[in-house]
Design a protein around this motif. Structure first.
Motif, short mmCIF file in Angstrom:
data_model
loop_
_atom_site.label_atom_id
_atom_site.label_comp_id
_atom_site.label_asym_id
_atom_site.label_seq_id
_atom_site.Cartn_x
_atom_site.Cartn_y
_atom_site.Cartn_z
N ARG A 71 14.85 -13.21 13.63
CA ARG A 71 15.22 -14.61 13.91
C ARG A 71 16.27 -14.67 15.01
O ARG A 71 17.45 -14.86 14.75
CB ARG A 71 15.79 -15.25 12.63
N THR A 121 19.16 -13.32 1.80
CA THR A 121 18.77 -14.40 0.89
C THR A 121 17.26 -14.61 0.92
O THR A 121 16.74 -15.48 0.21
CB THR A 121 19.46 -15.73 1.28
N ASP A 148 1.18 -7.42 7.30
CA ASP A 148 0.18 -8.46 7.52
C ASP A 148 0.57 -9.67 6.65
O ASP A 148 1.71 -9.76 6.16
CB ASP A 148 -1.20 -7.91 7.15
N THR A 149 -0.37 -10.57 6.42
CA THR A 149 -0.11 -11.80 5.66
C THR A 149 0.66 -11.55 4.37
O THR A 149 0.28 -10.70 3.56
CB THR A 149 -1.47 -12.42 5.28
#
Ligand SMILES: NC(=O)c1ccc[n+]([C@@H]2O[C@H](COP(=O)([O-])OP(=O)(O)OC[C@H]3O[C@@H](n4cnc5c(N)ncnc54)[C@H](OP(=O)(O)O)[C@@H]3O)[C@@H](O)[C@H]2O)c1
Length: 279
Positions: free
Chosen positions: A71, A9, A133-134
């Motif tokens: 996570r 998701t 990266d970002t």
């Protein structure tokens, strides 16, 4: 081949699912709340919470490859579940922070990811650590003030970044999941250009045809403003990175183009793709 996509998701995971379906690869997606999400037709759906490794077992039956979000609280237990299920290859959404100097002392970001990478690398499973990266998508945080007043409050608007489009990360993930080209590799991934935060605001303005104003903040003002949405330790890390990158020339990685065969998508392209967020 069956590929299990965790984080399906999410911004990156959703695009990995789309990329695999385009190639005709059978996909099984997981979510902590599968009933609350809408997935494309033709995918199998299974509940799983990575903070509870046992909850992943059912989703892994018959799975060869897994796209893994970072996570989790107990990486060792999760890696044991992946190994016992007979998974062959795990593609982890890691971060360039895991490759940074002094990573062992960076408890918030890099070190956390290294704690996941280490047991995977030692497990004997084939692995790919994607180290983006970002994200260009971090600019989504500006949508509220842009919609409300056409402004973006920022303490260091001249911070230089090399932001990456989530579709480029997903394209690399699809190569890792469908070929052996990225076996046991850890590519650092960036966008194709250096661009300041101020220029990113201008690119969003161009995409929505609205003149936007950057409102420069002191660090104290920024702390008070962002402290409403973010824990201080996270904001301190972001503030430090912005401060250090004013006038910097961060490296542009060639990996996205080398791996996917197409140039990385620019921030302007990201802004057009997500213009609706700001209207
Ligand atoms: N932002 C950056 O600049 C940056 C840079 C480098 C790396 N990263 C990494 O990229 C990740 C964010 O990617 P994104 O933007 O695609 O994320 P996102 O759009 O915020 O989506 C987060 C995804 O994680 C899943 N998730 C959250 N907690 C979970 C759990 N306990 N078990 C299983 N799934 C869980 C969610 O699935 P459900 O809610 O459906 O369960 C959701 O699909 C971060 O974890 C970060 O480490 C970010």
């Amino acid at each position: 081949m069956t590929v299990v996509i965790t984080g399906a998701t999410g911004n990156v995971g959703g695009n990995v699912v789309a990329g695999l379906l385009e190639r005709g690869v059978p996909v099984r997606v997981t979510s902590r709340d599968p009933g609350g999400a809408v997935f494309p037709a033709g995918v199998e759906v299974a509940p799983a919470d990575l903070t509870e490794p046992e909850s992943l077992r059912a989703a892994l039956v018959g799975a060869d490859r897994v796209f893994l979000y970072p996570r989790m609280q107990d990486p060792d237990a999760l890696v044991a579940v992946l190994s016992e299920a007979g998974v062959e290859h795990v593609v982890l959404l890691s971060s360039s922070a895991a490759a940074a100097e002094g990573v062992e002392d960076d408890f918030n970001g890099g070190n956390l990811l290294r704690r996941i990478e280490r047991p995977l690398a030692a497990s004997g499973l084939t692995y790919t650590f994607l180290r983006p990266d970002t994200f260009a998508g971090n600019a989504s945080a500006w949508r509220h003030t842009i919609r409300a007043s056409g402004t973006v409050p920022l303490p260091y608007p001249d911070s230089v970044q090399v932001p990456i489009h989530e579709k480029d990360i997903a394209d690399v993930a699809v190569v890792a999941l469908t070929t052996d080209r990225l076996n046991n590799a850890a590519p650092v991934l960036t966008g194709p250009e250096r661009i300041t935060l101020r220029e990113q605001v201008a690119a969003i303005g161009a995409a929505i045809e609205r003149e936007l104003t950057v409102v420069e903040q002191t660090e104290a003002e920024a702390r008070e403003f962002f402290g409403r949405f973010m824990a201080p330790r996270f904001f301190d890390a972001i503030l430090g990175a912005w401060r250090a990158s004013v006038g910097a020339t961060p490296e542009i990685s060639p990996e996205v183009e080398k791996i996917t065969g197409h140039p990385g998508r620019t921030f302007a392209r990201w802004a057009v793709d997500h213009a609706d967020r700001y209207r």
